[in-house]
Enzyme design. Structure first.
Site, short mmCIF file in Angstrom:
data_model
loop_
_atom_site.label_atom_id
_atom_site.label_comp_id
_atom_site.label_asym_id
_atom_site.label_seq_id
_atom_site.Cartn_x
_atom_site.Cartn_y
_atom_site.Cartn_z
N GLY A 1 2.17 14.00 -2.15
CA GLY A 1 2.63 13.70 -3.51
C GLY A 1 2.03 12.40 -4.01
N ARG B 1 10.06 -3.42 11.92
CA ARG B 1 9.97 -2.68 13.16
C ARG B 1 9.31 -1.33 12.89
NH1 ARG B 1 15.27 -0.75 16.41
NH2 ARG B 1 14.29 0.00 18.33
N PRO C 1 5.18 4.87 16.17
CA PRO C 1 3.79 4.39 16.07
C PRO C 1 2.79 5.51 15.72
CG PRO C 1 4.80 3.65 18.11
CD PRO C 1 5.77 4.60 17.47
N GLN D 1 -0.07 6.84 8.60
CA GLN D 1 0.26 6.43 7.24
C GLN D 1 -0.60 5.25 6.80
OE1 GLN D 1 2.01 8.37 5.25
NE2 GLN D 1 4.02 7.47 5.22
N GLU E 1 2.85 2.79 1.52
CA GLU E 1 2.00 2.36 0.42
C GLU E 1 1.17 1.12 0.72
OE1 GLU E 1 4.17 3.33 -3.54
OE2 GLU E 1 5.66 3.35 -1.96
#
Lengths: 706, 197
Positions: free
Chosen positions: A233, A584, A588, A594, A661
């Site tokens: 998205g 934290r 991983p 990401q 982001e």
């Protein structure tokens, strides 16, 4: 099996991986539905004007065609705040590509054929679609990004800037950018009496449920939004989009389920995009590079239907100590598609400008760009004066310096050749705020020792389902295989959107809270579960109100090495390194992907992605993946990602900051700074195309004595 | 026209097919095999990649009439296809994943039991397993096409170089992962297959 090893922080594989690799994961238009019909929209062919006639005669001649909808005959909708959703309600056209009509047929091919056969006549009006720095319509919006002040002023910028020993004044531009998730916006809609069920591709089932309830004038309980699997998205599915309204409307009219998947070339006009920005940055500093005055002034656009004001100057309220500062946003209303969120809205274009400017300042002062950033590290958040809950930007820069081999870099500009290639490296900082939004969750213990956790979260590919299961199992103190987490439906306890990098915090917090309380209650019962099971509901609204005032942000540093071909003007990234401090890290494996995915999109922004507003037609010229280039496998180099583990008790029970982001923030500046180091050419308007680099490179070749 | 072709090892028929319909539409809407995804419908993104007589193609660019009497393998049949390849091929034409079996593979909400006890009992192919283990799957929309393309690469080149992989997969766009984990998955599948023989 029992385990005491904490599941949070372990690299669990994705729970729905098997469905996704066998083709059995069902996306919005993948569900088998009896008697389904197909819809195909007709985009408006003028940039502004009125529809004067809709002739569906030819389209309706095909017996496979069930209906042609337009403003003349479409069901009336109730008003909502989002005017892009008032589809087929008025003859007025606010931008090219806005939907003018819809064909519904028993096959996709028939629907597409019918859409092409619909004749829409328009009375066009003159349009205004090009953003300029001195556009006469520029005004100061009341706020930017829901509640942030439009302008901020500290000290006396003008006087201090005028007296500064070193002054930088530069204008940076970012083009319109399109989210282009791989799954186009799509929905399957079905009515059962007054109950509406939609399989919809969105980032928030609860949000879409509420908007559909408003539009159709129904109680929210009548609307069931299912988004079990969503094909990406990046912000463009953060709100309900017109396709789902059209599908629901069409299903009501033809009294059959309707599938509507937007064709790729319609997305640019109707699913939001990142608006273009023009950003003037002025920095006044002493000769050692200490920033004394900073102004970041943003010019951008919205549409005739409103839209999101890109809050690009906000980063300059967070990043560096500047006793005298000015940050402003001016916006103009144009006859263009409506802008919306795209990954790190505000931060991403804002940091291209600010971090390019910091590189220019470093060169002007003769200071290493990393050292320059360290010298300007603030002790509190510059704009608010609040302490940071944690800030490890300097640590990220230092760790990146070591890993990248920055100390071996020759600071001289255009000093490194390999044949016809020029080689250079650059650095930029990253930042993204920590958001949490109110959400609910329920945890249920079954008498057989199993647990079910329900939350209307949306897994758009982030791994939410997996990390929420880790959070739940940890809080319950049971092995992972005893816990089943259900997400992806508005029938579950209401929750916030997968946006603003807030999903894990916003959903994980109530999941943690419900599971912790359930565990305590089970302990009080001596671990004997009642026959009907035991359910605990949690809501974090009060927990959010009770939080102390801190500036909460994630930070990072990105390093790029590029090669620029002096003959073709092509820039290729050889290496990218990102070092992040984002609380934290809960998983991983999914986190790393990401970060890398964000950096890759940043690489696309730097070198490939950009959309052109056609002044004559008033639409974006690059509407498909052949003309709007997203990075392909062969464009992406080795990307290295590391993180600094932060212990921050001011965040949420998991201690996490969002990571979806920040990876895209700063990448483009690091690459542009590396291109400058390689070539001596400063590119202030993205993307860095060969066509942009060639003239100055050719000029440099002619000027060189060889 | 009546379309007769082989899908995932089983002969299938579809009636009243317009020859110009795309193979992708036939698979998704007529055969009930939505694993192949429609993301661009013009051959740019690779999300609908299937094998047509062994050749990886974008199903969105193949007209239905072109697949008459030919063989198609989709992501739904990839595990079977890989197993038969390992066993030396399917001579009878009767093996393969039946359409009914494929249709029964419904997505179930992930149940916290990791990938091991999954929605259907079939063994995954090496590349499917590697995509899960390497973390190469995010939103999953590009995944079916990538799996078919990567499996075909490994079929003709058991130990591809990084350049080979990038070249072979450069027609398959992914907006989530940044590709690193996808490359890892292909390397992992190649390494495991090498160990196994």
């Amino acid at each position: 099996m029992t385990t005491t090893r904490p599941l949070l922080g372990s690299p669990m594989t994705r729970l729905e991986g098997r469905e996704k690799v066998t083709g059995t994961a069902r996306y919005a238009v993948d569900y088998p539905v009896d008697r389904v019909a197909y819809a195909w929209p007709v985009p408006a062919a003028v940039a502004r004007g009125e529809i004067t006639a809709v002739d569906a005669t030819a389209a309706l001649a095909d017996p496979a065609v069930l209906a042609v909808l337009s403003y003349e005959n479409a069901p009336r909708l109730h008003d909502t705040d989002d005017r892009t959703l008032a589809v087929l309600q008025s003859p007025h056209i606010a931008h090219r590509g806005q939907f003018a009509a819809l064909a519904v047929a028993t096959s996709l091919e028939a629907a597409r054929g019918a859409a092409a056969a619909i004749r829409v006549a328009y009375a066009p009006e003159p349009h205004d679609v090009i953003l300029t720095r001195d556009h006469p319509g520029l005004y100061k919006p009341d706020e930017v990004d829901e509640g942030m002040p439009t302008d901020r002023e500290h000290g006396d910028f003008d006087t201090v800037y005028a007296r500064a020993q070193v002054r930088l004044d530069a204008v940076y531009e970012t083009p319109p950018l399109h989210n282009h998730p791989l799954e186009p916006h799509a929905a399957t809609a079905m009515w059962d009496g007054d109950d509406l069920t939609v399989y919809d591709s969105n980032q928030g089932a609860t949000a879409v449920q509420h908007v559909l309830a408003e539009l159709f004038g129904l109680a929210t309980g009548k609307i069931h939004v299912i988004n079990e699997h969503v094909g990406g998205g990046f912000g463009s599915k953060g709100t309900a989009r017109p396709h789902v309204v059209l599908a629901a409307m069409a299903a009501r009219v033809v009294r059959r389920p309707v599938k509507l998947a937007l064709p790729r070339n319609q997305l640019a006009a109707v699913t939001g995009h990142r608006s273009p920005t023009i950003q003037r940055i002025r920095i006044g500093a002493d000769t050692e590079g200490h920033v004394q005055a900073l102004a970041h002034e943003v010019t951008t656009q919205i549409s005739a239907l409103d839209g999101f004001v890109e809050p690009a100057a906000v980063v300059s309220r967070v990043m560096y100590a500047a006793p005298n500062s000015r940050t402003t946003h001016r916006v103009t209303r144009l006859d263009v598609p409506t802008p919306s969120w795209m990954r790190a809205p505000g931060e991403c274009p804002g940091m291209f400008a600010l971090e390019s400017a910091m590189d220019e300042l470093a060169i002007a002062c003769g200071v290493d760009p990393i050292e320059l950033r360290v010298r300007n590290e603030p002790t509190v958040e510059p704009d608010s004066g609040l302490p940071f809950s944690s800030r490890h930007l300097v640590e990220c820069l230092r760790e990146g310096t070591r890993r990248f081999g920055w100390h071996d870099r020759d600071p001289r500009i255009a000093g490194k050749h390999e044949g016809r290639l020029l080689i250079g490296s650059g650095v930029a900082a990253s930042t993204y705020p920590v958001y949490v939004m109110a959400s609910h969750a329920e945890a249920h213990a079954g008498p057989d020792g199993s647990y079910e956790v329900h939350v209307s979260a949306s897994d758009i590919g982030t791994g939410a389902r997996t990390v929420l299961t880790q959070i739940a199992a940890d809080a319950l103190g049971v092995p992972l295989d005893r816990v089943r987490v259900r997400v992806g439906s508005s029938d579950l306890p209401p929750a916030s959107v997968a946006g603003a990098s807030s999903g894990t915090a916003s959903w994980g917090w109530p999941v943690h809270k419900a599971c912790t309380e359930l565990r305590q209650r089970l302990e009080a019962l001596g671990h004997s579960v009642p026959e009907q099971g035991l359910t605990v509901a949690a809501d974090i609204a009060e927990d959010l109100d009770d939080r102390e005032d801190y500036a909460r942000h994630a930070f990072g540093a990105q390093f790029a090495e590029v090669q620029v071909d002096t003959v073709t003007g092509e820039t290729r990234v050889r290496r990218l390194l990102g070092v992040f401090a984002a609380g934290r890290i809960l998983n991983p494996r999914t986190a790393r992907s990401q970060f890398i995915g964000g950096m890759t999109m940043g690489l696309g922004m730097a070198l490939l992605e950009g959309s052109t507003m056609d002044p004559a037609f008033g639409d974006y010229a690059e509407r498909d993946l052949a003309s709007y280039h997203v990075p392909a496998c062969a464009d992406v180099p080795e990307i290295d990602v590391h993180w600094i583990e932060e212990e921050d008790p001011q965040l949420n029970p998991m201690g996490s900051k969002g990571i979806g982001e920040i990876g895209i923030v700063g990448t483009a500046a690091a690459i542009a700074n590396a291109v400058h180091h390689a070539t001596g050419v400063r590119i202030r308007a993205l993307p860095i195309h060969p066509a942009v680099l060639m003239p100055p490179l050719a000029g440099a070749r002619q000027a060189s004595p060889s | 026209m009546r379309l007769t072709f082989t899908v995932n090892g089983r002969q299938q028929e579809a009636d009243d097919v317009w020859e110009g319909e795309s193979l992708l539409y036939v698979l998704r809407e007529r055969m009930g095999l939505p694993g192949s995804k429609n993301a661009c419908e013009q051959g740019e993104c690779g999300s609908c990649t299937v094998r047509l007589d062994g050749v990886p193609v974008c199903a969105c660019l193949v007209a239905a009439g072109q697949v008459q009497d030919r063989e198609v393998v989709t992501v739904e049949g990839l595990a079977d296809y890989a197993r038969q390849r390992a066993e030396g091929g399917c001579g009878t034409g009767a093996c393969g994943t039946s359409l009914d079996d494929a249709k029964r593979w419904q997505s179930k909400p992930a149940d916290g039991r990791t990938g091991e006890a999954g929605a259907f009992p079939q063994q995954l192919s090496a590349i499917q397993r590697a995509f899960i283990d390497a973390g190469a799957v995010q939103c999953g929309f590009c995944t079916p096409g990538l799996l078919v393309a990567a499996d075909e690469l490994l079929e003709r080149n058991a130990s591809p170089s990084d350049e080979d992989i990038r070249e072979a997969l450069s027609g398959n766009l992914c907006r989530c992962t940044g590709y690193e984990k996808i490359l890892d998955a292909v390397r992992l599948a190649a390494a495991r297959t090498e160990e196994a023989v």
